[in-house]
Design an enzyme around this catalytic site. Structure first.
Site, PDB file in Angstrom:
ATOM      1  N   PRO A  65      46.829  38.940  39.015  1.00 32.83           N
ATOM      2  CA  PRO A  65      46.127  40.193  38.733  1.00 32.83           C
ATOM      3  C   PRO A  65      46.685  41.397  39.478  1.00 32.83           C
ATOM      4  O   PRO A  65      47.193  41.283  40.594  1.00 32.83           O
ATOM      5  CB  PRO A  65      44.696  39.896  39.188  1.00 32.83           C
ATOM      6  CG  PRO A  65      44.850  38.860  40.257  1.00 32.83           C
ATOM      7  CD  PRO A  65      46.020  38.015  39.833  1.00 32.83           C
ATOM      8  N   HIS A  66      46.573  42.544  38.836  1.00 31.86           N
ATOM      9  CA  HIS A  66      46.879  43.822  39.465  1.00 31.86           C
ATOM     10  C   HIS A  66      45.753  44.137  40.458  1.00 31.86           C
ATOM     11  O   HIS A  66      44.599  43.762  40.228  1.00 31.86           O
ATOM     12  CB  HIS A  66      46.963  44.902  38.384  1.00 31.86           C
ATOM     13  CG  HIS A  66      47.439  46.225  38.881  1.00 31.86           C
ATOM     14  ND1 HIS A  66      46.599  47.128  39.519  1.00 31.86           N
ATOM     15  CD2 HIS A  66      48.665  46.820  38.831  1.00 31.86           C
ATOM     16  CE1 HIS A  66      47.285  48.204  39.836  1.00 31.86           C
ATOM     17  NE2 HIS A  66      48.538  48.045  39.444  1.00 31.86           N
ATOM     18  N   ALA A 115      44.052  46.652  40.870  1.00 35.12           N
ATOM     19  CA  ALA A 115      42.965  47.425  40.251  1.00 35.12           C
ATOM     20  C   ALA A 115      42.079  46.578  39.343  1.00 35.12           C
ATOM     21  O   ALA A 115      41.036  47.049  38.888  1.00 35.12           O
ATOM     22  CB  ALA A 115      43.547  48.587  39.450  1.00 35.12           C
ATOM     23  N   GLU A 150      56.300  39.297  44.327  1.00 34.31           N
ATOM     24  CA  GLU A 150      57.655  39.008  44.785  1.00 34.31           C
ATOM     25  C   GLU A 150      57.634  38.092  46.011  1.00 34.31           C
ATOM     26  O   GLU A 150      58.375  37.107  46.087  1.00 34.31           O
ATOM     27  CB  GLU A 150      58.391  40.313  45.115  1.00 34.31           C
ATOM     28  CG  GLU A 150      58.633  41.210  43.912  1.00 34.31           C
ATOM     29  CD  GLU A 150      57.485  42.161  43.624  1.00 34.31           C
ATOM     30  OE1 GLU A 150      57.698  43.145  42.909  1.00 34.31           O
ATOM     31  OE2 GLU A 150      56.345  41.916  44.111  1.00 34.31           O
ATOM     32  N   SER A 174      56.805  46.667  37.290  1.00 36.06           N
ATOM     33  CA  SER A 174      57.955  46.755  38.193  1.00 36.06           C
ATOM     34  C   SER A 174      58.359  45.388  38.721  1.00 36.06           C
ATOM     35  O   SER A 174      59.528  45.165  39.056  1.00 36.06           O
ATOM     36  CB  SER A 174      57.635  47.679  39.380  1.00 36.06           C
ATOM     37  OG  SER A 174      57.608  49.026  38.986  1.00 36.06           O
TER      38      SER A 174
END
Length: 304
Positions: free
Chosen positions: A222-223, A225, A243, A263
């Site tokens: 999940p992001h 946000a 990463e 990204s």
């Protein structure tokens, strides 16, 4: 002493690699942030680990209007080190970073990537309002710099995207991982990298359900946000950014990453054990993100 300014966990990951390239130099690290959750706090400590001194600056997420401007104006009172040999940063258009630099002296300026924005045309990090109101705000908070002034001072740019044209011409490639990767691969695992692309929680939940039905991913990362969860989806709950999660826990796996245009995908694009599968969304306002894919040599795996 050198100054390292970071605003995101990814920037800390890159900053640590840059600091490794300067073993005989001391660094003062500064981590900016409005939301100090476990992830940001962890990466602030990771920055502090490789610096001789450091500090964190709360940018006041919930402050608005004049209260926010007063907080920025008070930034100069928090600055303890005034003179530096080299400054390293990613966000040229950050009022916080510009204001910080307005109250210190330095000899050389170096930049590094702020995610994939550095390789796309018309990047946000080079944009800055030119309105009279914006100029008044800069004068009030004591910001004497602009994106253009800082851009002209750049001596070198450190990039994790060496195969792509960068907005800065003089680049030095760096790698986020050990280039001597020779682990024997033991299995395969797939992830979808979360991006809340729609305006409401309900819309984003519907999008995740649609992804779950059409994309065969094992786990969903999940992001920050995304403060909601969808039943039936295997979430990875980690204080690490993806990463770092890959480097620390999945070094012996082949990793398939499904993503819209995160990204994360670009950061891991050249990793020998990673395969990126880009998903094109039909959401109209995000179509521009895919316009540069042909020039970047990227292909769409699936459209939904």
């Amino acid at each position: 002493m050198n100054l390292m300014l970071c605003c995101t966990p990814l920037q800390v990951l890159i900053a640590r690699k840059i600091i490794e390239l300067h073993p005989n130099e001391q660094f003062f690290g500064v981590m900016f942030g409005g939301v100090w959750d476990k992830k940001r706090t962890l990466y602030a400590s990771k920055l502090a680990e490789v610096c001789s001194d450091s500090m964190n600056i709360d940018t006041g997420k919930d402050l608005k209007g004049f209260d926010f401007l007063k907080l920025m104006r008070q930034l100069k009172n928090k600055i303890t080190h005034k003179g530096f040999d080299k400054v390293f940063l990613a966000n040229l258009n950050s009022l916080w970073l510009q204001t910080y630099l307005s109250h210190v002296s330095f000899k050389e300026l170096y930049t590094f990537d702020d995610g994939s924005d550095n390789i796309f045309p018309h990047p946000n990090l080079l944009r800055e309002p030119g309105t009279f109101k914006y100029k008044l705000i800069k004068a009030f908070i004591g910001d004497k710099y602009s994106v253009n002034k800082l851009f002209k001072k750049i001596k070198k740019h450190y990039t994790v995207y060496p195969n792509y044209k960068n907005i800065v011409s003089n680049i030095e490639p760096i790698s986020l991982w050990d280039n001597q990767i020779d682990c024997e691969i033991d299995g395969e695992v797939s992830f979808f990298i979360g991006q809340p692309l729609l305006n409401t929680k309900e819309e984003n939940i519907s999008l995740i359900k649609k992804l779950k039905d059409q994309i065969p991913f094992d786990y969903y990362f999940p992001h920050p946000a995304e403060d909601y969860r969808v039943d039936g989806v295997n979430y990875v709950e980690s204080e690490l950014i993806f990463e770092d999660y890959v480097f620390k826990h999945l070094s012996n796996k082949k990793i398939i990453i499904y993503t819209f245009f995160s990204s994360v995908a670009f950061n891991l694009l050249s990793h020998p054990n990673v395969e990126i599968r880009f998903i094109r969304t039909s959401i109209p306002r995000w179509q521009f993100c895919y316009d540069s894919f042909p020039d970047l040599g990227l292909t769409i795996y699936k459209e939904i």
